[in-house]
Design an enzyme around this catalytic site. Structure first.
Site, short mmCIF file in Angstrom:
data_model
loop_
_atom_site.label_atom_id
_atom_site.label_comp_id
_atom_site.label_asym_id
_atom_site.label_seq_id
_atom_site.Cartn_x
_atom_site.Cartn_y
_atom_site.Cartn_z
N GLY A 58 13.20 3.65 9.59
CA GLY A 58 13.04 2.85 10.55
C GLY A 58 14.00 3.54 11.42
O GLY A 58 14.07 4.72 11.77
N CYS A 85 13.61 9.36 5.76
CA CYS A 85 13.93 9.65 7.12
C CYS A 85 15.39 8.80 7.46
O CYS A 85 16.57 9.59 7.36
CB CYS A 85 13.04 9.21 7.42
N TYR A 86 15.37 8.08 7.66
CA TYR A 86 16.68 7.10 8.41
C TYR A 86 17.33 6.69 7.01
O TYR A 86 19.12 6.57 6.98
CB TYR A 86 16.01 5.79 8.89
N HIS A 172 8.05 12.50 5.47
CA HIS A 172 7.78 10.62 5.05
C HIS A 172 6.59 11.26 4.07
O HIS A 172 5.18 11.60 4.34
CB HIS A 172 6.90 9.91 6.40
N GLU A 174 5.34 9.36 1.54
CA GLU A 174 4.25 8.17 1.00
C GLU A 174 3.45 8.31 2.44
O GLU A 174 2.21 7.44 2.08
CB GLU A 174 5.18 6.78 1.84
N SER A 226 -12.58 -20.75 -3.69
CA SER A 226 -13.35 -20.16 -2.31
C SER A 226 -14.04 -19.19 -2.40
O SER A 226 -14.63 -18.96 -1.69
CB SER A 226 -12.36 -19.91 -0.97
N GLY A 227 -14.15 -18.19 -4.04
CA GLY A 227 -14.80 -17.42 -4.06
C GLY A 227 -14.42 -16.42 -3.17
O GLY A 227 -15.08 -14.54 -4.09
N GLY A 228 -13.32 -16.15 -2.61
CA GLY A 228 -13.31 -14.48 -2.01
C GLY A 228 -12.07 -14.31 -3.67
O GLY A 228 -11.92 -15.31 -4.01
N VAL A 229 -11.52 -12.56 -3.05
CA VAL A 229 -11.13 -12.17 -4.10
C VAL A 229 -9.58 -12.38 -5.04
O VAL A 229 -9.41 -13.05 -6.01
CB VAL A 229 -10.48 -10.39 -4.00
N ASP A 230 -8.41 -13.22 -3.79
CA ASP A 230 -7.70 -13.76 -4.22
C ASP A 230 -7.67 -15.34 -5.22
O ASP A 230 -6.84 -14.81 -6.21
CB ASP A 230 -6.62 -13.79 -2.93
N SER A 231 -8.66 -16.04 -4.52
CA SER A 231 -8.84 -16.99 -5.09
C SER A 231 -9.38 -17.13 -6.23
O SER A 231 -9.36 -18.22 -7.74
CB SER A 231 -9.39 -18.55 -4.46
N LYS A 371 -3.19 -5.75 -2.79
CA LYS A 371 -4.58 -5.68 -2.71
C LYS A 371 -5.52 -5.39 -3.64
O LYS A 371 -6.14 -5.68 -4.70
CB LYS A 371 -5.54 -6.29 -1.50
#
Ligand code: XMP
Length: 516
Positions: A58, A85-86, A172, A174, A226-231, A371
């Site tokens: 942070g 770190c923080y 870090h 990560e 919609s055809g997008g990945v999420d929907s 995602k």
């Protein structure tokens, strides 16, 4: 069946830009990780019974007035903690050690050397490269802690109290610049916290299906597909859970790419047998856009036309109780961050503004997933790669890639040029791996050319291919010249009305990814 979210890691956010990355790194090990504001209520932090806590970095100094301190959820020391770190400084400060401003700010790569063997550093090299980014440093560790690794700048690059499972690292683990960071986090998760790798797409699906059934009962659920990945993944999951109780509405706005509307209907309707209502609203959208050239006006008109069309379908049925949305975890974390500590749902922009007379309860089955996890769940549910790995496509579609006035003829020209570009990228294996977004733009200019013995005066196409991790910044992809030559030659020869092709070599910033 146990909830695969139980027994994972709670990540407490102290304001680092890398907090989400910490959670992703843990989940990559097959262990659920969830992000909470550092001062969230202990009951909330502990709702999924985490086996350990990671405190993020942070921007503050622990002695600043009002600086974020150690969460009450872990003051009693009942579970392991890793402070980064923080987070390490907050842990040190709370447990009776001393933190001080360092004479030298440490930023960038550094070498650390282990000074004492510990479960946290098991199987790691004696000396390793890590990524540092801090001003303050540990002056003396809390009682019970010993130094585990040192850097040139500090004898306390890592500290630990092995008996209590409490650790702090100044660097870090990560980020990719700490090559052994993944192994360090793995050690914390498995050797220190004794987590089990329960978090898999299959386990998620089983749990999510049960949760959807329990929530929805015998009611019907409406989804804008919609055809997008999420929907698409939301739809496939709901279909598995409740079958024909799902009513999926796909609105063809006439602004999709070549063959896209047909493929959505084929994949979800014909092949998967989804209860799909396909609405061809091309006329409505194109007449509303007639003569409009301003990008923001285009967006507003398309947003409104979508809501009107979707609401009309919703009103057609009076038996629907729920609305499903493809909200994913980064949306949830972002809206929590932007609204202080409370976790507020960000409504999906496509269906955010439904009229007041339509009241639905929300179902958001992907709200715990990143995602890449959404993609893995999609694959596990049997969705084809063409859907699972589809590049992001803006809601206003080709309207913001057809610069100037939108007509059916110009959209068809753009579709044909765009399809050639995507086909060649796909054939060369560059669509999924090398470019995050790639497309053609039809420009509102004409240029002079010569074809055969004739002078031409036709439209120009720009090609755009960008690489990016987060779509906030992006660079143009150095595509091979021969590939660009082939695409250019084919577009000019095969697409009537286009006699010039250019390649966009602008990064973001200062450019944007889209042209409008
Ligand atoms: P820009 O052009 O701002 O785009 O660099 C960043 C990302 O956002 C997408 N984009 C949109 N997506 N509605 C959307 O759903 C929009 O109006 C819109 N405008 C841009 C763009 O495709 C890129 O992925």
């Amino acid at each position: 069946m146990t909830d695969p979210r139980h027994g994972g890691i709670a990540v407490l956010d102290y304001g680092s830009q890398y907090t989400q990355l910490i959670a992703r790194r843990v989940r990559e090990q097959g262990v659920y990780a969830e992000v909470f504001p550092y001062n969230a209520a202990p009951a909330q932090i502990n709702q999924h019974e985490p086996r350990g806590y990671i405190l993020s970095g942070g921007p503050n100094s622990v002695y600043d007035p009002g600086a974020p301190q150690l969460s009450a959820a872990l003051q009693d020391g009942h579970a392991p903690v890793l402070g980064i770190c923080y987070g390490m400084q907050a842990l040190t400060h709370a447990l009776g050690g001393a933190v001080a401003g360092s004479l030298k700010r440490e930023y960038g790569s550094a070498q650390i050397t282990q000074t004492l063997a510990s479960p946290l550093f098991r199987d790691l090299a004696h000396t390793q490269t890590v990524w540092m980014s801090h001003g303050d440093r540990i002056e003396s560790p809390p009682p019970g802690f010993t130094a585990l690794a040192a850097s040139d700048n500090s004898p306390y690059a890592a500290i630990g109290d092995t008996a209590r499972g409490l650790y702090g690292v100044q660097f870090h683990p990560e980020v990719a610049h700490t090559p052994q960071g993944r192994q360090l986090l793995r050690n914390f998760v498995f050797n220190v916290c004794n987590c089990a790798p329960n978090w898999s797409p299959g386990a998620f699906i089983e749990d999510a299906v049960a949760a959807i059934r329990a929530r929805v009962g015998g009611e019907r659920v409406l989804l804008a597909l919609s055809g997008g990945v999420d929907s698409a993944v939301t739809g496939a999951l709901l279909q598995q859970a409740i079958g024909d109780q799902l009513v999926a509405v796909f609105v063809n706005n006439g602004l999709l790419r070549l063959g896209e509307a047909e493929s959505v209907v084929r994949i979800f309707g014909a092949e998967r047998g989804m209860n799909l209502v396909a609405v061809d609203a091309t006329e409505t959208f194109l007449s509303a856009l007639d003569g409009i050239t301003d990008p923001e006006q285009k967006r507003k008109i398309i947003g409104k036309a979508f809501i009107d069309t979707f609401a009309a379908e919703a009103r057609r049925r009076d038996d629907i109780a729920f609305l499903a949305q493809g909200t994913i975890y980064p949306d949830v974390i972002e809206s929590a961050a932007s609204s202080g500590q409370s976790r507020v749902i960000k409504s999906h922009h496509n269906v955010g503004g439904l009229p007041d007379d339509l009241h639905f309860q929300l179902v958001e089955p992907l709200r715990d997933l990143f995602k890449d996890e959404v993609r893995r769940v999609g694959t596990e549910l049997g969705l084809p790669d063409s859907i699972v790995w589809r590049q992001p496509f803006p809601g206003p579609g080709l309207a913001v890639r057809c610069l100037g006035a939108i007509t059916w003829e110009r959209l068809e020209t753009l579709r044909a040029a765009d399809a050639i570009f995507l086909e060649v990228l796909e054939r060369e294996g560059l669509l999924r791996n090398a470019t995050a977004q790639s497309f053609a733009v039809l420009l509102p200019v004409r240029s002079v050319g010569v074809m055969g013995d004739n002078r031409t005066y036709e439209e120009a196409v720009a090609l755009r291919a960008v690489a990016t991790d987060d779509f906030m910044t992006a660079d143009w992809v150095r595509l091979p010249y021969d590939l660009l030559a082939e695409v250019s030659r084919r577009i000019v020869n095969e697409v009537p009305g286009v006699n010039r092709v250019t390649y966009d070599i602008t990064s973001k910033p200062p450019g944007t990814i889209e042209w409008e």
